[in-house]
Design an enzyme around this catalytic site. Structure first.
Site, PDB file in Angstrom:
ATOM      1  N   VAL A 197       3.955   0.998   1.998  1.00 23.68           N
ATOM      2  CA  VAL A 197       5.258   0.713   2.595  1.00 23.68           C
ATOM      3  C   VAL A 197       5.106  -0.493   3.511  1.00 23.68           C
ATOM      4  CG1 VAL A 197       6.175   3.061   2.497  1.00 23.68           C
ATOM      5  CG2 VAL A 197       4.817   2.370   4.465  1.00 23.68           C
ATOM      6  N   ALA A 202      -2.289  -3.213   2.696  1.00 28.66           N
ATOM      7  CA  ALA A 202      -2.872  -2.835   3.986  1.00 28.66           C
ATOM      8  C   ALA A 202      -2.230  -1.583   4.571  1.00 28.66           C
ATOM      9  CB  ALA A 202      -2.742  -4.002   4.971  1.00 28.66           C
ATOM     10  N   HIS A 203      -1.021  -1.260   4.142  1.00 28.77           N
ATOM     11  CA  HIS A 203      -0.220  -0.262   4.871  1.00 28.77           C
ATOM     12  C   HIS A 203       0.625   0.535   3.886  1.00 28.77           C
ATOM     13  CE1 HIS A 203       3.203   1.082   7.438  1.00 28.77           C
ATOM     14  NE2 HIS A 203       2.405   0.906   8.460  1.00 28.77           N
ATOM     15  N   PHE A 204       0.198   1.638   3.337  1.00 28.76           N
ATOM     16  CA  PHE A 204      -1.052   2.350   3.542  1.00 28.76           C
ATOM     17  C   PHE A 204      -1.724   2.556   2.190  1.00 28.76           C
ATOM     18  CE2 PHE A 204       2.032   4.086   6.629  1.00 28.76           C
ATOM     19  CZ  PHE A 204       1.380   3.848   7.832  1.00 28.76           C
TER      20      PHE A 204
END
Length: 904
Positions: A799, A792-794
């Site tokens: 990370v 989800a990130h990124f």
């Protein structure tokens, strides 16, 4: 005179094709159904043996063109003009009838005699029937058996609709190359219309011998209609073997996507097929020149053999399970480049992978797949004459090439990219054998001619396919590349927007759906009409950068990378309602106002026992508009390098709570300062959040843009030796939270559910320890590359969110309060997200990536007490990535209160 000259030219062309097709040592060409000529082809074809296309002496009797006009090949005029909107000559149901039923029902009584023939020249039946309609035919019915000078050439126009649920779509929602070629299958129908089976009388079967294939542009996708114009150019006969020659083009919306030239097919008896001599080709005699690059693998693979389970794992999206060490980062991919899956996976195992192998020392791969009478492609291809389409052998060769690029490590750092044939580069393939239900196995051998590592990794190879030891298929000059792509381009049409409601993962395509989405409120519209709506915000996470910010970001629509917003389920922006500032201006004082519509059912409510928005999500609601504003201001566009965007520090004060009853959070973020040193850009923001117009939180924060090289040697925060030594201090109090012990994970209050829980175990608890003597705690979490928050990130830059690091500290503080009995005697106790009205300060100087192994939190309790609302504790803490201190948080507070959270 001109007509005579044209007839002579066509005769010479067709005769030359016949020589090429029938000469045993002829060059390699491409195929649809893998079969061959019998041994002992002729060296030339006398004029009496050829049937060239003649200009008719009397007007022919073609089926009148009806249907939409396929766009002409660039630079040429259309050869015929079908009538737009007319009824098709044959619709889908009629094509299915022609694949298996009586031909005369649709072709007319002239063809009644061939209805009794078991073997005919037919279109494939489902699932290999890809044509949806015939829009026009320009040919004389039964011309091949009519007396006198009659046209024996012809043209046919077909259309194929690519739908969102078409069974053959690959993992990126595109039509595979082999299927695209196969969709030009109506040369079969045209040959039948011309009377081929009235000549063959059921004694001979159609087999494709070869062609030259050139792709143009990207593979078709749902919503495209493929318009084929297929020509039968002429016929020849030698030794009883009749040959047909054809070519065709495929257009989508007037753009050329595929051209097939020098197509050759023959009609053979079962005995002729059984005695095929196969492809006569020795790679040792065809060494590549020095015009192609030969770059080394991006990652060295320690394995050279990949069994069925490993190949299946790759097809299912788990490269690390297939290739092992070096591919761990692919577990964090949002959409990793894949082989074809389900029915179209044509490789069972890879028995040899050698990047310096083969007769040329440039690379070699050998793959095998078993053949079974139950294989799906035998159904309908063809009726009473089952054989594997040669186009599927070509597709198997492309899969072997995709495997080779993946095994060479070129997908590891290319999340979201996809494989496609190199366009405008002709390849020649030849079919000289067949796979039937009696066959046992197919072996694909990949002889690497050249490899380019990038920026667009490309593999050039010759592919040889052998059926039960006989060389049946050869593809020469094949080229496959790995190109940038964006998951949202595929997922936006996958359905309506979905919200993850609990800890059970929702497939990303559902989270990326935009079908039927309508904005509830007005959004900002740029001067050029670009709308900063939810679709653009989702594009900022998973889509083409120009779909997030307009033309200013087109330079990032290729191989370059740009800072992203988090994707669902960690995306917390619904729309941009106002912007004050010039786009691309990097101007201090620029302001954005963003809104987030709080779902009544959201995973973070279900995972948080207090049924309120946890601090990590609240932080993201406040911080994500800062990232958006930094991108809107054009920060990344000012550097020739790709920059990473990271939060550095901040000070926040939370004054309210967010529950399922909250409707909308509005965040106002102001860019207060911009400074630059080389490619490093530092930006400061002031943020105010309200929930349904009530104060929620205020903070100031600093972000930075950094070259990727800045993270090569992560120094972290400076810490004294004694603080570092605390990480290894022994303690006999260890609690495994992954086992969900009832004391901490059941009852009231309790720790969060598994998705939100950022602690695996508590490795130390000293009730009288710490700098203030009020307690000290230590925890650990194992880093899993496939953790949901990395995906989800990124996108393309995985990370762990810093907010989840802070959340880990909150949860360790909650553990401390439970362990100390702070909730004893309180009716219906719960934790607040964070101690309200208290200033919390954080500093980040590093990152947690899938390459890390362990996250540790070391915490000192610095204040305890009880106020009118309930008992509380305040802590200072550090977070460590392996052995590097990367976060420091001061003044983090947690309180136990009675009763449910307030409902607004």
């Amino acid at each position: 005179m001109a007509a005579h000259a044209e007839a002579h030219r066509r005769f010479l062309h067709v005769s030359a094709l016949a020589v090429t097709a029938l000469t045993a040592g002829g060059r390699a060409d491409a195929g649809r159904a893998a079969v061959s000529l019998p041994p002992g082809g002729v060296a030339s074809v006398p004029a009496s043996a050829a049937l060239p296309v003649r200009p008719p002496c009397a007007p022919p009797v073609p089926v009148r063109p009806r249907g939409p006009v396929p766009a002409p090949r660039p630079g040429t005029a259309p050869a015929a003009v079908p009538v737009p909107g007319a009824k098709p000559v044959f619709d889908r149901a009629q094509l299915e009838h022609l694949a298996s039923g009586e031909i005369s029902t649709l072709f007319g009584p002239r063809f009644a005699e061939q209805d009794r023939y078991a073997v005919q020249t037919r279109m494939p039946g489902p699932p290999m029937l890809f044509a949806d309609r015939v829009t026009a035919i320009d040919a004389v019915p039964a011309a091949l058996v009519l007396p006198g000078p009659v046209r024996t050439d012809g043209r046919i126009w077909t259309e194929t609709d690519v739908l969102t649920d078409s069974w053959y779509l690959d993992a990126t929602g595109r039509m595979p190359a082999g299927v695209l070629i196969e969709a030009g299958q109506a040369d079969l129908l045209l040959l039948s219309w011309l009377g081929a089976d009235l000549l063959n009388r059921g004694e001979r079967a159609y087999r494709l011998l070869g062609c030259e294939v050139t792709f143009h542009g990207g593979p078709p996708r749902p919503g495209d209609t493929l318009c084929f114009e297929i020509h039968v150019d002429g016929h020849a006969e030698a030794g009883g073997v009749r040959l047909a020659f054809f070519h065709y083009d495929c257009y989508v919306d007037g753009e050329l996507r595929l051209s097939v030239r020098e197509g050759q097919a023959g009609f053979f008896t079962p005995a002729e097929l059984a005695t095929s001599g196969g492809v006569r080709w020795d790679p040792a005699e065809h060494a590549p020149g020095d015009d192609l690059p030969f770059d080394p693998p991006a990652v060295r693979c320690e394995r050279s053999h990949f069994g069925t389970d490993r190949v299946r794992a790759l097809a299912q999206g788990s490269p690390a399970e297939c290739f092992g060490q070096g591919w761990e980062a692919t577990a964090a991919h949002v959409r990793t480049p894949l082989l074809d899956g389900e029915r179209l996976r044509l490789l069972d195992e890879v028995t040899v992978f050698d990047p310096v192998g083969g007769p040329w020392g440039r690379g070699y791969l050998r793959a095998e797949t078993a053949v079974s009478p139950d294989d799906w492609f035998f159904t309908g291809h063809f009726k009473n004459d089952p054989c594997m389409p040669g186009t599927l052998m070509l597709q198997g060769g492309l899969q072997a090439m995709a495997f080779y690029l993946t095994a060479s490590g070129h997908t590891v750092d290319r999340d979201g990219w996809r494989f496609e044939p190199v366009d405008t580069q002709p390849s020649r393939t030849k079919c000289r054998g067949q796979a039937t239900p009696e066959s046992r196995s197919i072996v694909y051998e990949l002889f690497v001619r050249g490899v380019s590592a990038g920026p667009v990794p490309t593999l050039h190879a010759d592919v040889l396919g052998s059926v039960d030891g006989r060389k049946a298929f050869l593809g020469r000059g094949m080229a496959l590349r790995l190109v940038p792509d964006w998951p949202l381009s595929q997922w936006r049409d996958s359905g309506p927007p979905a919200v993850q409601e609990d800890g059970a993962p929702v497939p990303p395509p559902r989270l990326g759906g935009l079908s039927g989405h309508r904005e509830k409120k007005a959004v900002v519209v740029a001067a050029d009409g670009f709308r900063f709506d939810y679709a653009s915000l989702l594009a900022c996470a998973w889509g083409r950068p120009s779909e997030a910010f307009g033309t200013m970001y087109e330079p990032f629509d290729g191989t370059r990378r740009v800072a992203r917003l988090p994707g669902p389920p960690y995306h917390f922006m619904s729309r941009i309602v106002s912007v004050d500032g010039v786009q691309g201006g990097m101007r201090e004082g620029s302001v954005v106002v963003a809104e987030y519509d709080v779902p009544e059912r959201a995973w973070y409510f279900e995972q948080n026992p207090s049924r309120c928005m946890p601090l990590a999500v609240l932080m993201e609601v406040a911080l994500q508009p800062c990232g958006w504003l930094a991108s809107y201001a054009g920060s990344a566009t000012t550097s020739e390098q790709d920059l990473l965007f990271r939060n550095l520090d901040g000070v926040k004060t939370v004054t309210g709570e967010v529950t399922a009853g909250t409707r909308t959070i509005r965040t106002r973020a102001e860019l207060t300062r911009v400074s630059r040193s080389g490619d490093m850009i530092i930006e400061s923001f002031r943020v105010v959040c309200t929930a349904d117009d009530a104060p929620l939180a205020e903070l100031t924060t600093v972000f930075g843009y950094f070259p990727r090289s800045a993270f090569d040697d992560q120094q972290g925060l400076p810490v004294p030796a004694e603080e570092r030594a605390r990480l290894d201090e022994p303690c006999d109090r260890v609690v495994d939270l992954t086992a969900r012990p009832a004391r901490y994970c059941a009852g009231e209050p309790r720790l969060p559910g598994g998705m939100l829980l950022m602690l695996d175990r508590v490795t130390g608890s000293w009730p009288e320890g710490g700098t203030a003597g009020l307690g000290r705690l230590r925890s650990e979490k194992d880093v899993r590359p496939d953790a949901w928050f990395f995906r989800a990130h990124f996108f393309q830059d995985p990370v762990q969110p810093g907010s989840l690091g802070v959340e880990a500290m909150c949860q360790l503080l909650q553990y401390h309060l439970i362990e100390g009995g702070a909730a004893d005697g309180i009716a219906h106790p719960r934790f607040e997200p964070v101690l309200p009205g208290r200033e919390t300060v954080w500093t980040y100087r590093g990152q947690i990536t899938p390459a890390n192994r362990l996250i540790r939190v070391d915490m000192d309790i610095v204040e305890t007490g009880t106020d009118a609302r309930g008992p509380y504790a305040v802590a200072d803490a550090t977070l460590w990535g392996d052995d590097t201190c990367i976060y420091r948080v001061r003044g983090l507070g947690m309180r136990v209160v009675s009763g449910p959270p307030p409902v607004r």
